[in-house]
Design a protein around this motif. Structure first.
Motif, PDB file in Angstrom:
ATOM      1  N   HIS A   1      32.463  41.059  33.832  1.00  0.00           N
ATOM      2  CA  HIS A   1      33.343  41.451  32.728  1.00  0.00           C
ATOM      3  C   HIS A   1      33.529  42.959  32.706  1.00  0.00           C
ATOM      4  O   HIS A   1      34.653  43.479  32.620  1.00  0.00           O
ATOM      5  N   ASP A   2      32.444  43.698  32.782  1.00  0.00           N
ATOM      6  CA  ASP A   2      32.508  45.156  32.691  1.00  0.00           C
ATOM      7  C   ASP A   2      33.315  45.747  33.841  1.00  0.00           C
ATOM      8  O   ASP A   2      34.093  46.692  33.652  1.00  0.00           O
ATOM      9  N   SER A   3      33.142  45.192  35.032  1.00  0.00           N
ATOM     10  CA  SER A   3      33.901  45.677  36.189  1.00  0.00           C
ATOM     11  C   SER A   3      35.398  45.464  35.987  1.00  0.00           C
ATOM     12  O   SER A   3      36.214  46.331  36.317  1.00  0.00           O
ATOM     13  N   TYR A   4      35.746  44.304  35.438  1.00  0.00           N
ATOM     14  CA  TYR A   4      37.163  44.003  35.173  1.00  0.00           C
ATOM     15  C   TYR A   4      37.731  44.968  34.141  1.00  0.00           C
ATOM     16  O   TYR A   4      38.830  45.512  34.324  1.00  0.00           O
ATOM     17  N   VAL A   5      37.005  45.207  33.069  1.00  0.00           N
ATOM     18  CA  VAL A   5      37.478  46.105  32.014  1.00  0.00           C
ATOM     19  C   VAL A   5      37.581  47.532  32.536  1.00  0.00           C
ATOM     20  O   VAL A   5      38.545  48.260  32.222  1.00  0.00           O
TER      21      VAL A   5
ATOM     22  N   ASN B   1      39.776  40.207  38.332  1.00  0.00           N
ATOM     23  CA  ASN B   1      39.727  41.565  38.868  1.00  0.00           C
ATOM     24  C   ASN B   1      40.438  41.643  40.219  1.00  0.00           C
ATOM     25  O   ASN B   1      41.150  42.613  40.515  1.00  0.00           O
ATOM     26  N   LEU B   2      40.268  40.613  41.035  1.00  0.00           N
ATOM     27  CA  LEU B   2      40.957  40.575  42.329  1.00  0.00           C
ATOM     28  C   LEU B   2      42.465  40.459  42.139  1.00  0.00           C
ATOM     29  O   LEU B   2      43.243  41.103  42.849  1.00  0.00           O
ATOM     30  N   ALA B   3      42.875  39.636  41.182  1.00  0.00           N
ATOM     31  CA  ALA B   3      44.304  39.507  40.894  1.00  0.00           C
ATOM     32  C   ALA B   3      44.871  40.834  40.410  1.00  0.00           C
ATOM     33  O   ALA B   3      45.978  41.239  40.803  1.00  0.00           O
ATOM     34  N   LEU B   4      44.116  41.508  39.571  1.00  0.00           N
ATOM     35  CA  LEU B   4      44.540  42.806  39.055  1.00  0.00           C
ATOM     36  C   LEU B   4      44.736  43.808  40.197  1.00  0.00           C
ATOM     37  O   LEU B   4      45.740  44.525  40.248  1.00  0.00           O
TER      38      LEU B   4
ATOM     39  N   ASN C   1      40.686  48.565  34.080  1.00  0.00           N
ATOM     40  CA  ASN C   1      41.799  48.513  33.119  1.00  0.00           C
ATOM     41  C   ASN C   1      42.360  47.106  32.954  1.00  0.00           C
ATOM     42  O   ASN C   1      43.560  46.931  32.693  1.00  0.00           O
ATOM     43  N   GLY C   2      41.503  46.114  33.114  1.00  0.00           N
ATOM     44  CA  GLY C   2      41.931  44.740  32.906  1.00  0.00           C
ATOM     45  C   GLY C   2      42.071  44.414  31.429  1.00  0.00           C
ATOM     46  O   GLY C   2      41.280  44.868  30.602  1.00  0.00           O
ATOM     47  N   LYS C   3      43.085  43.622  31.102  1.00  0.00           N
ATOM     48  CA  LYS C   3      43.324  43.216  29.719  1.00  0.00           C
ATOM     49  C   LYS C   3      42.403  42.053  29.355  1.00  0.00           C
ATOM     50  O   LYS C   3      42.300  41.081  30.091  1.00  0.00           O
ATOM     51  N   CYS C   4      41.769  42.177  28.207  1.00  0.00           N
ATOM     52  CA  CYS C   4      40.853  41.145  27.752  1.00  0.00           C
ATOM     53  C   CYS C   4      40.958  41.032  26.235  1.00  0.00           C
ATOM     54  O   CYS C   4      40.993  42.047  25.540  1.00  0.00           O
TER      55      CYS C   4
END
Length: 211
Positions: free
Chosen positions: A110-114, A82-85, A117-120
């Motif tokens: 996980h939910d915060s990353y998604v 998430n930080l990289a994103l 708009n993080g790709k998973c």
């Protein structure tokens, strides 16, 4: 609580205080129960440490693949992703293990990353995409059995990929106390370990795997 980097460390600079995995978990419990540090805050600090090490060691990284397990080690990976994103780095998380087993802080990460708009994507044995760096956030210090099934397949692909590998807390597959591989084990270029130096990183053949 702080992170410590084991990267080309001469033996005489390794911290004198080295811990067993259950001792480090005890420190975590003290931080949470006695000092009232939320467990998710500890996970966020771990993720920040991972991302800071990426910036220090591989500052020109543009594409990152994070392989995440279903436990808190995977949650650390999601925080780092998430930080990289947010830093405009291309990042993809590959979830290894049953996605439905994510719970607690790991699911929150996980939910915060998604939500950002993080790709998973779920791991199904597919080859890993091209990238500049792989973050190994598969298995943590709680490993007590031989690595098998999809985790073994994922570790094999990591080791065969040919790009630098950063392990979160401990290379996946390495015994945190005795420093020997529990089956196929990630060969990391660097390891950022949390709270305290684990015995397995510096004993046995641990140093060959931890970078």
């Amino acid at each position: 609580l702080r992170a410590m980097l084991t990267y080309n460390l001469p033996m005489d600079t390794i911290p004198k205080d080295i811990y067993l995995a259950n001792q480090v978990r005890a420190v975590d419990r003290i931080a949470i129960k006695e000092f009232k540090v939320p467990s998710f805050t500890l996970m966020q600090r771990a993720g920040v440490a991972i991302f800071e090490i990426i910036r220090q060691l591989w500052p020109k990284t543009h594409q990152i693949i994070v392989l995440a397990g279903t436990g808190n080690n995977g949650g650390d990976g999601y925080v780092a992703a998430n930080l990289a994103l947010s830093a405009k780095i291309q990042v993809m998380v590959i979830q290894v293990g049953d996605h439905s087993k994510l719970s607690g802080d790991a699911k929150r990460a996980h939910d915060s990353y998604v939500e950002n708009n993080g790709k998973c994507t779920d791991f199904s044995g597919q080859s890993l995409p091209n990238c500049d760096l792989i973050v190994d956030a598969l298995l943590g210090t709680g490993l007590t059995r031989q690595v098998k099934n999809e985790f073994e397949s994922a570790i094999r692909l990591i080791n065969e990929h040919g790009v630098p590998v950063l392990s979160a807390d401990i290379p996946s597959g390495l015994d945190a106390n005795r420093g020997f591989p529990q089956g196929l084990t990630v060969v990391a270029d660097a390891t950022v370990t949390f709270v305290g130096m684990k015995l397995g990183l510096v004993t046995g053949v641990g140093r060959r795997y931890s970078g």
